[in-house]
Write an enzyme that holds these catalytic residues in place. Sequence first.
Site, PDB file in Angstrom:
ATOM      1  N   ALA A 153      39.629  37.159  48.073  1.00  0.00           N
ATOM      2  CA  ALA A 153      40.061  35.764  48.202  1.00  0.00           C
ATOM      3  C   ALA A 153      41.511  35.656  47.743  1.00  0.00           C
ATOM      4  CB  ALA A 153      39.171  34.846  47.368  1.00  0.00           C
ATOM      5  N   ILE A 154      42.357  35.184  48.648  1.00  0.00           N
ATOM      6  CA  ILE A 154      43.775  35.010  48.344  1.00  0.00           C
ATOM      7  C   ILE A 154      44.060  33.513  48.291  1.00  0.00           C
ATOM      8  CG2 ILE A 154      46.133  35.471  49.079  1.00  0.00           C
ATOM      9  CD1 ILE A 154      45.009  37.935  50.597  1.00  0.00           C
TER      10      ILE A 154
ATOM     11  N   ASP B 242      45.279  45.810  47.033  1.00  0.00           N
ATOM     12  CA  ASP B 242      44.872  47.151  46.614  1.00  0.00           C
ATOM     13  C   ASP B 242      43.740  47.719  47.467  1.00  0.00           C
ATOM     14  OD1 ASP B 242      46.620  47.041  44.240  1.00  0.00           O
ATOM     15  OD2 ASP B 242      45.205  45.489  43.602  1.00  0.00           O
TER      16      ASP B 242
ATOM     17  N   HIS C 217      53.881  33.857  48.329  1.00  0.00           N
ATOM     18  CA  HIS C 217      53.333  35.163  47.968  1.00  0.00           C
ATOM     19  C   HIS C 217      51.974  35.408  48.617  1.00  0.00           C
ATOM     20  CE1 HIS C 217      52.821  38.733  45.500  1.00  0.00           C
ATOM     21  NE2 HIS C 217      51.650  38.279  45.103  1.00  0.00           N
TER      22      HIS C 217
ATOM     23  N   ALA D  56      43.255  42.033  46.641  1.00  0.00           N
ATOM     24  CA  ALA D  56      43.168  42.341  48.073  1.00  0.00           C
ATOM     25  C   ALA D  56      44.227  43.352  48.500  1.00  0.00           C
ATOM     26  CB  ALA D  56      43.293  41.058  48.890  1.00  0.00           C
TER      27      ALA D  56
END
Length: 133
Positions: free
Chosen positions: A67-68, A45, A75, A43
């Site tokens: 999706a993180i 990037d 982080h 994400a």
Amino acid sequence: MTRLGLVVAEFNRSVTERMEAAAREAAADADAAITDTVHVPGAYDSPLAADRLARRDDIDAVAVVGAIVTGDTDHDHVIASATADTLTDVSLERDTPVTFGVSGPGMSGAEARERVEKGAAAVESAVSLTQEL
């Protein structure tokens, strides 16, 4: 017909491939065309790819999906915040809708799998903004 650029983060690919499928289905349902798709590592990037797509004359809006998932540190919060801020900058600088279909932060892998509809929501928002503006 709304012409879309789609940016798909590869990190957590088992989730983001389903988000991409949901985005494509939403585009078809809205009679929108996905003109180009750019796959990026994660994400964080996505802003550069979104910016490159937003510069193009054949693209009316850009939808970003990813999706993180949370880890042992904060982080995920840092990545989500930086990504959202930078994508907003791209949208404003290019005067082009750039929608945020990135799930997280603070979610588990199972929660991410339950939120694949954010891919469709990003496309629906991009189409709506393009029609409204």
